[in-house]
Enzyme design. Structure first.
Site, PDB file in Angstrom:
ATOM      1  N   HIS A  36      15.397  20.937  -5.301  1.00 56.35           N
ATOM      2  CA  HIS A  36      14.410  21.482  -4.745  1.00 56.35           C
ATOM      3  C   HIS A  36      14.390  22.571  -3.675  1.00 56.35           C
ATOM      4  O   HIS A  36      13.677  23.653  -3.713  1.00 56.35           O
ATOM      5  CB  HIS A  36      13.373  20.456  -4.020  1.00 56.35           C
ATOM      6  CG  HIS A  36      13.139  19.289  -5.403  1.00 56.35           C
ATOM      7  ND1 HIS A  36      13.064  19.532  -6.530  1.00 56.35           N
ATOM      8  CD2 HIS A  36      12.730  17.822  -5.007  1.00 56.35           C
ATOM      9  CE1 HIS A  36      12.732  18.234  -7.155  1.00 56.35           C
ATOM     10  NE2 HIS A  36      12.770  17.279  -6.188  1.00 56.35           N
ATOM     11  N   ASP A  62      19.184  14.469  -3.620  1.00 52.69           N
ATOM     12  CA  ASP A  62      17.850  14.062  -4.159  1.00 52.69           C
ATOM     13  C   ASP A  62      16.931  15.373  -3.822  1.00 52.69           C
ATOM     14  O   ASP A  62      16.034  15.512  -4.879  1.00 52.69           O
ATOM     15  CB  ASP A  62      17.177  12.929  -3.111  1.00 52.69           C
ATOM     16  CG  ASP A  62      15.790  12.428  -3.582  1.00 52.69           C
ATOM     17  OD1 ASP A  62      15.494  12.364  -4.901  1.00 52.69           O
ATOM     18  OD2 ASP A  62      15.260  12.005  -2.743  1.00 52.69           O
ATOM     19  N   HIS A  87      10.350  19.746 -11.001  1.00 48.81           N
ATOM     20  CA  HIS A  87       8.928  19.933 -11.100  1.00 48.81           C
ATOM     21  C   HIS A  87       8.592  20.860  -9.562  1.00 48.81           C
ATOM     22  O   HIS A  87       7.432  21.528  -9.476  1.00 48.81           O
ATOM     23  CB  HIS A  87       8.491  18.510 -10.595  1.00 48.81           C
ATOM     24  CG  HIS A  87       8.456  17.802  -9.308  1.00 48.81           C
ATOM     25  ND1 HIS A  87       9.533  17.158  -9.121  1.00 48.81           N
ATOM     26  CD2 HIS A  87       7.556  17.901  -8.234  1.00 48.81           C
ATOM     27  CE1 HIS A  87       9.601  16.761  -7.684  1.00 48.81           C
ATOM     28  NE2 HIS A  87       8.233  17.078  -7.168  1.00 48.81           N
ATOM     29  N   LYS A  99      13.345  11.161   5.463  1.00 49.91           N
ATOM     30  CA  LYS A  99      12.357  10.021   5.098  1.00 49.91           C
ATOM     31  C   LYS A  99      12.096   9.424   6.361  1.00 49.91           C
ATOM     32  O   LYS A  99      12.796   9.079   7.290  1.00 49.91           O
ATOM     33  CB  LYS A  99      12.843   9.147   3.887  1.00 49.91           C
ATOM     34  CG  LYS A  99      13.062   9.585   2.462  1.00 49.91           C
ATOM     35  CD  LYS A  99      13.175   8.877   1.473  1.00 49.91           C
ATOM     36  CE  LYS A  99      13.373   9.530   0.101  1.00 49.91           C
ATOM     37  NZ  LYS A  99      11.719   9.995  -0.322  1.00 49.91           N
TER      38      LYS A  99
END
Length: 462
Positions: free
Chosen positions: A230, A225, A168, A316
């Site tokens: 990405h 991840d 995405h 995170k």
């Protein structure tokens, strides 16, 4: 309908989290903006019926963007539902019946990769794969070897031109804007290389934790991840050469060529971290050393970028949520004015989220008699209008057979080749406090340069 337009959309995992958060909002947007008119068939094994699926779609829209009464009524009329186990051949027989006259469906596998082989075989045996396309979600494997195995499974049924690997990030407006800003403005090209650029930094900071996805994160970690997919794609947008020609694959050819030139990571190129309190998250094993933060240093074996470092960090439970790119230019070869110039005085800063900003930092003279300057950012901010969200754009492209914004297998294998040597517990994991910018040890990665360029909270517009 043109020759490339799919005449039905089938999405496996219709009752799952991805459908709830992304697919239903994208479908309503496609109907509202693009007048989508094809059957939409959800497939799942949840014991549901069509009315419950419609209720789930409405609830999804209420939580993610709002219900457009006219568009939702159309969506509800297009929705079909096929209940069944993915291991049961009768499920695919019922799907073929639900497809009716459709002969060029798009199958969206919003399911775990472990189910791809079973579903691909069921589609092939039932005739549902003939003249069809398939969309698959990341993760595209866990390493280079499993990525090749997954690719072989898909290619046993579908040709390469029919496989759409969705990331995405590639559908995000700000990521596409990196390419547009670079290649639509001649002033950047003469200085966009190792001669004038000192380093590039990519930061993906998230102020939240794993949000109930502890079990998934135990298997993924920050490298799998977001960095392997990405952020390496963002690096490709920053460092690739201009595409040649206007074919669908022109842009993907250049991205793949760039990624194949990136050196594989070594243990000395990475620092991993884990936020304090991670082991108390639901679904987390207390004895595993999974990274929730990673900082890496990369080099590209090309004339344009030889020996120039690229830095990526992601984590995170950090100080703020921001995705930002900083291109730091070299300083003038000598000091014309006797002053100490701050770190990263000349740079281009691209804020990709949550705000969209292009900023150029330059030195400007302060008012007064002395020749003393200050850093000034010339900033352009993008005010979001009624623009397409990534899943709307990418799903629409897949329905039309346009693969230009989808990942290609050779690029994916190159991305896995880059991170494969540092997967697993080959380096220590350092604890960092919630609300920080990661472990202090991350400074080792960038010690030879001027340090990390830390994203700042954006000031509200006045």
């Amino acid at each position: 309908m043109d020759a490339t337009q799919a005449d039905a959309l089938v999405f496996f995992g219709a009752t799952g989290d991805l459908a709830y958060k992304q697919i239903f909002p994208a479908l309503q947007a496609l109907i509202r903006r693009h007048h989508l008119e094809i059957p939409i068939i959800g497939v799942a094994r949840s014991g549901w019926d069509i009315e419950r699926l419609r209720a789930r779609a409405r609830q999804s829209l209420e939580q993610h963007g709002g219900v457009d009464a006219t568009a939702f009524a159309k969506l509800a009329s297009l929705l079909r539902y096929v209940e069944g186990d993915y291991h049961d051949s009768r499920t695919y027989t019922r799907l073929r019946e639900a497809l009716g006259d459709a002969r060029a469906p798009l199958h969206y596998l919003a399911i775990p990769p472990s189910m791809f082989a079973e579903v691909a075989e069921g589609l092939a045996k039932s005739g549902c794969a003939k003249h069809a396309r398939v969309v698959v979600e990341k993760p595209f494997g866990r390493d280079a070897a499993s990525a090749r195995e997954l690719d072989a499974i898909l290619h046993s049924v579908f040709g390469e031109s029919a496989i759409f690997r969705i990331d995405h990030f590639l559908g995000k407006e700000p990521v596409q804007n990196i390419l547009y800003t670079r290649f639509a403005n001649l002033l950047f090209e003469p200085i966009w290389d190792r001669t004038d650029v000192r380093s590039m930094q990519i930061t993906l900071a998230e102020s939240f934790g794993v949000q109930g996805r502890g079990h998934f994160y135990e298997e993924a970690g920050a490298i799998r991840d977001v960095i392997q997919n990405h952020l390496l794609q963002v690096l490709a947008c920053l460092a690739m050469d201009p595409p040649t020609g206007g074919s669908v694959d022109a842009m993907r050819d250049e991205k793949a060529r760039l990624l194949k030139a990136v050196h594989p990571l070594a243990p000395g190129d990475i620092v991993r971290g884990q936020f304090r309190g991670y082991k108390s998250e639901e679904g987390v094993a207390p004895d595993l050393q999974v990274e929730t933060f990673a900082a890496v240093r990369l080099f590209i074996d090309s004339w344009r970028w030889a020996d120039m470092p690229f830095y990526i960090r992601a984590g995170k439970c950090l100080l703020l949520t921001a995705n930002e790119v900083v291109v730091e230019f070299k300083r003038p070869p000598r000091k014309t004015f006797a002053e100490n110039v701050p770190v990263a005085s000349n740079h281009v800063r691209l804020r990709l989220s949550p705000e969209v900003v292009i900023a150029l930092s330059v030195r400007a003279k302060r008012s007064g008699e002395g020749m003393i300057g200050e850093d000034v950012e010339l900033m352009a901010t993008h005010q979001r209008g009624d623009e397409m969200e990534p899943y709307e754009r990418l799903l629409g492209d897949a329905l039309h057979g346009d693969s230009s914004l989808f990942a290609r297998q050779d690029a994916l294998e190159a991305q896995w080749r880059i991170v494969d040597p540092v997967l697993g517990n080959v380096t220590p994991v350092y604890e960092y406090p919630v609300g920080s910018l990661g472990p202090r040890e991350a400074d080792r990665v960038i010690a030879c340069d001027d340090g990390w360029f830390n994203p700042r909270p954006m000031e509200p517009a006045r």
